[in-house]
Design a protein around this motif. Structure first.
Motif, PDB file in Angstrom:
ATOM      1  N   ASN A 219      21.753  41.021   3.220  1.00 30.74           N
ATOM      2  CA  ASN A 219      21.683  40.818   1.776  1.00 30.74           C
ATOM      3  C   ASN A 219      22.924  41.299   1.050  1.00 30.74           C
ATOM      4  OD1 ASN A 219      19.122  39.696   1.936  1.00 30.74           O
ATOM      5  ND2 ASN A 219      18.164  41.700   1.919  1.00 30.74           N
ATOM      6  N   TYR A 220      23.970  41.671   1.777  1.00 36.63           N
ATOM      7  CA  TYR A 220      25.183  42.161   1.138  1.00 36.63           C
ATOM      8  C   TYR A 220      26.393  41.661   1.915  1.00 36.63           C
ATOM      9  CZ  TYR A 220      28.676  45.150  -0.883  1.00 36.63           C
ATOM     10  OH  TYR A 220      29.790  45.580  -1.522  1.00 36.63           O
TER      11      TYR A 220
ATOM     12  N   LEU B 228      19.381  35.968  -1.647  1.00 38.89           N
ATOM     13  CA  LEU B 228      18.069  35.665  -1.066  1.00 38.89           C
ATOM     14  C   LEU B 228      18.092  34.214  -0.632  1.00 38.89           C
ATOM     15  CD1 LEU B 228      15.865  37.219  -3.884  1.00 38.89           C
ATOM     16  CD2 LEU B 228      16.456  38.283  -1.703  1.00 38.89           C
TER      17      LEU B 228
ATOM     18  N   TYR C 124      28.574  32.733   0.354  1.00 35.87           N
ATOM     19  CA  TYR C 124      28.372  34.127   0.716  1.00 35.87           C
ATOM     20  C   TYR C 124      28.550  34.276   2.219  1.00 35.87           C
ATOM     21  CZ  TYR C 124      23.695  32.990   2.422  1.00 35.87           C
ATOM     22  OH  TYR C 124      22.640  32.461   3.113  1.00 35.87           O
TER      23      TYR C 124
ATOM     24  N   SER D  10      27.697  37.276   5.208  1.00 39.07           N
ATOM     25  CA  SER D  10      27.067  38.558   5.487  1.00 39.07           C
ATOM     26  C   SER D  10      27.015  38.751   6.994  1.00 39.07           C
ATOM     27  CB  SER D  10      25.667  38.620   4.879  1.00 39.07           C
ATOM     28  OG  SER D  10      24.851  37.616   5.445  1.00 39.07           O
TER      29      SER D  10
ATOM     30  N   GLU E 242      30.601  37.371  -1.550  1.00 37.32           N
ATOM     31  CA  GLU E 242      29.869  36.325  -2.257  1.00 37.32           C
ATOM     32  C   GLU E 242      30.649  35.885  -3.471  1.00 37.32           C
ATOM     33  OE1 GLU E 242      28.546  36.887  -5.511  1.00 37.32           O
ATOM     34  OE2 GLU E 242      29.395  38.878  -5.481  1.00 37.32           O
TER      35      GLU E 242
ATOM     36  N   ALA F 240      21.268  46.380  -8.213  1.00 40.02           N
ATOM     37  CA  ALA F 240      22.167  45.989  -7.129  1.00 40.02           C
ATOM     38  C   ALA F 240      23.318  45.181  -7.701  1.00 40.02           C
ATOM     39  CB  ALA F 240      21.415  45.177  -6.096  1.00 40.02           C
ATOM     40  N   ARG F 241      24.500  45.412  -7.199  1.00 46.83           N
ATOM     41  CA  ARG F 241      25.685  44.681  -7.645  1.00 46.83           C
ATOM     42  C   ARG F 241      25.564  43.202  -7.291  1.00 46.83           C
ATOM     43  NH1 ARG F 241      29.484  41.835  -8.237  1.00 46.83           N
ATOM     44  NH2 ARG F 241      31.684  42.224  -8.287  1.00 46.83           N
ATOM     45  N   GLN F 242      25.020  42.929  -6.121  1.00 47.30           N
ATOM     46  CA  GLN F 242      24.814  41.557  -5.705  1.00 47.30           C
ATOM     47  C   GLN F 242      23.610  41.487  -4.786  1.00 47.30           C
ATOM     48  OE1 GLN F 242      28.521  40.729  -3.791  1.00 47.30           O
ATOM     49  NE2 GLN F 242      27.860  41.480  -1.821  1.00 47.30           N
ATOM     50  N   LYS F 243      22.993  40.328  -4.780  1.00 44.37           N
ATOM     51  CA  LYS F 243      21.814  40.138  -3.943  1.00 44.37           C
ATOM     52  C   LYS F 243      21.760  38.669  -3.565  1.00 44.37           C
ATOM     53  CE  LYS F 243      17.715  41.642  -2.465  1.00 44.37           C
ATOM     54  NZ  LYS F 243      17.535  42.688  -1.497  1.00 44.37           N
TER      55      LYS F 243
END
Length: 146
Positions: free
Chosen positions: A114-115, A6, A106, A108, A118, A1-4
């Motif tokens: 989760n995307y 959590l 970030y 969203s 960010e 994944a490019r970004q995550k």
């Protein structure tokens, strides 16, 4: 994944967080892992922008020929937030608290938690027009670090 992104981990004193990153048969890469407090500032509105900021320079040699000096780049993120006007002081205080500090940020949506937008950077500018009738628009400008 490019970004995550959590979040929601308990942050109790004395607890330990173990992070394992693996990519069997490939190379695993991680840009940043940031632990800290999570604050919701407002609801992101349409029109959020992510811009490319080049730090390359164009100079001229002694004969007047152009020389391009390649350097890195960063991003400039402009986010319009809808904030209940009664929450305006809280939002301004949170932004003032991180002024001059590198901060993870970030944004969203509820449809893709989760995307989104960010980065790791700092607050460059912020303005908030106050609407006594209910919601105010808070424009936050952030610049990433390399």
């Amino acid at each position: 994944a490019r970004q995550k992104v959590l979040n929601g981990f308990p942050g109790y004193i004395g607890h330990q967080i173990d992070i394992t990153i693996s990519a069997p048969g490939a190379v695993a890469e991680v840009g940043h892992i940031v632990l800290g407090r999570n604050h919701i500032l407002g609801r992101i509105m349409d029109g959020a922008e992510v811009g490319h900021v080049s730090h390359s320079r164009k100079e001229f040699d002694q004969f007047g020929d152009e020389l391009l000096i390649k350097r890195g780049s960063t991003r400039k993120v402009t986010v319009p937030l809808r904030v209940p006007t009664v929450q305006a002081p809280r939002v301004m205080d949170l932004v003032a608290e991180v002024d001059g500090l590198v901060t993870a940020f970030y944004g969203s949506s509820e449809y893709a938690p989760n995307y989104g937008i960010e980065g790791l950077g700092f607050v460059d500018d912020h303005t908030q027009s106050l609407d006594a009738a209910g919601d105010s628009i808070f424009t936050l400008v952030l610049k990433t670090i390399k």
